[in-house]
Scaffold this active site. Structure first.
Site, short mmCIF file in Angstrom:
data_model
loop_
_atom_site.label_atom_id
_atom_site.label_comp_id
_atom_site.label_asym_id
_atom_site.label_seq_id
_atom_site.Cartn_x
_atom_site.Cartn_y
_atom_site.Cartn_z
N VAL A 100 0.86 -1.19 0.00
CA VAL A 100 0.00 0.00 0.00
C VAL A 100 0.90 1.25 0.00
O VAL A 100 1.69 1.45 0.93
CB VAL A 100 -0.92 0.01 1.23
CG1 VAL A 100 -1.81 1.25 1.21
CG2 VAL A 100 -1.78 -1.25 1.29
N HIS A 104 3.25 3.76 6.24
CA HIS A 104 2.62 3.14 7.42
C HIS A 104 3.65 2.36 8.19
O HIS A 104 4.62 1.84 7.63
CB HIS A 104 1.46 2.24 7.02
CG HIS A 104 1.79 1.19 6.00
ND1 HIS A 104 1.88 1.49 4.66
CD2 HIS A 104 2.07 -0.13 6.11
CE1 HIS A 104 2.18 0.38 3.98
NE2 HIS A 104 2.32 -0.62 4.85
N HIS A 106 3.91 -0.88 10.78
CA HIS A 106 3.26 -2.04 11.37
C HIS A 106 3.73 -2.16 12.83
O HIS A 106 4.92 -2.04 13.11
CB HIS A 106 3.70 -3.32 10.66
CG HIS A 106 3.35 -3.41 9.21
ND1 HIS A 106 2.36 -4.24 8.73
CD2 HIS A 106 3.87 -2.80 8.11
CE1 HIS A 106 2.28 -4.13 7.42
NE2 HIS A 106 3.20 -3.27 7.01
P1 AMP Z 1 2.71 -3.33 3.33
O1 AMP Z 1 3.05 -4.62 2.67
O2 AMP Z 1 3.77 -2.89 4.31
O3 AMP Z 1 2.36 -2.25 2.32
O4 AMP Z 1 1.46 -3.62 4.23
C1 AMP Z 1 0.16 -3.32 3.87
C2 AMP Z 1 -0.73 -3.95 4.91
O5 AMP Z 1 -2.03 -3.40 4.80
C3 AMP Z 1 -0.87 -5.48 4.79
O6 AMP Z 1 -0.43 -6.08 6.00
C4 AMP Z 1 -2.37 -5.68 4.56
O7 AMP Z 1 -2.87 -6.82 5.22
C5 AMP Z 1 -2.96 -4.40 5.14
N1 AMP Z 1 -4.23 -3.99 4.58
C6 AMP Z 1 -4.59 -3.91 3.28
N2 AMP Z 1 -5.84 -3.45 3.15
C7 AMP Z 1 -6.29 -3.21 4.40
C8 AMP Z 1 -7.51 -2.71 4.95
N3 AMP Z 1 -8.54 -2.36 4.16
N4 AMP Z 1 -7.63 -2.60 6.28
C9 AMP Z 1 -6.61 -2.96 7.09
N5 AMP Z 1 -5.42 -3.42 6.65
C10 AMP Z 1 -5.26 -3.55 5.31
#
Ligand code: AMP
Length: 124
Positions: A100, A104, A106
């Site tokens: 995404v 962000h 985690h």
């Molecule tokens: P990244 O790979 O660091 O970009 O992590 C993106 C994270 O966003 C992943 O762990 C997904 O599971 C999480 N994610 C994607 N869509 C949503 C959503 N609608 N609500 C909550 N988490 C999400």
């Protein structure tokens, strides 16, 4: 890289799609990850439009950076991971596995997490 205003976290910030909200203030929004990778898995996102860590630190105000960093600490406390310990991860770009394109962090905890990396290089 220009910021994609239609990424899923931008939509969550605009209230266009729901999230399991944990915390919100002027600088950050925190919610539970939809596909948890640990017993407790939260995401903290800044309110501004930044695609990754370097864009955030290059362009956000000192106040916004401090507010975001403090929010991560508050959320870690709120979700109950501080006593047992936890891990912060910020993926960036293709090599970092970022899915995404809105910055962000985690927060992973709630149990013993194992090694930091599954492998140094991944073919997928
Ligand atoms: P990244 O790979 O660091 O970009 O992590 C993106 C994270 O966003 C992943 O762990 C997904 O599971 C999480 N994610 C994607 N869509 C949503 C959503 N609608 N609500 C909550 N988490 C999400």
């Amino acid at each position: 890289m220009t910021y994609d205003t239609n990424n899923i976290f931008a939509k969550i910030l605009r209230g266009e799609i729901p999230c399991k909200k944990i915390y919100e203030d002027d600088f950050a929004l925190a919610f539970y990850d939809i596909h948890p990778a640990a017993p407790t898995h939260a995401l903290v996102i800044p309110k501004g439009a930044y695609e990754n860590h370097e864009a955030f630190t290059a362009n956000a105000s000192d106040e916004a950076m401090a507010g975001f960093s403090r929010a991560i600490g508050k959320v870690a406390t709120m979700i109950g991971v501080t006593e047992g310990g936890y891990r912060l991860i910020a993926n960036s770009g293709a090599n970092g596995g970022q899915e995404v394109p809105h910055y962000h962090v985690h927060i992973l905890g709630g149990g013993r997490l194992g090694p930091m990396m599954a492998g140094t290089l991944n073919s997928d």
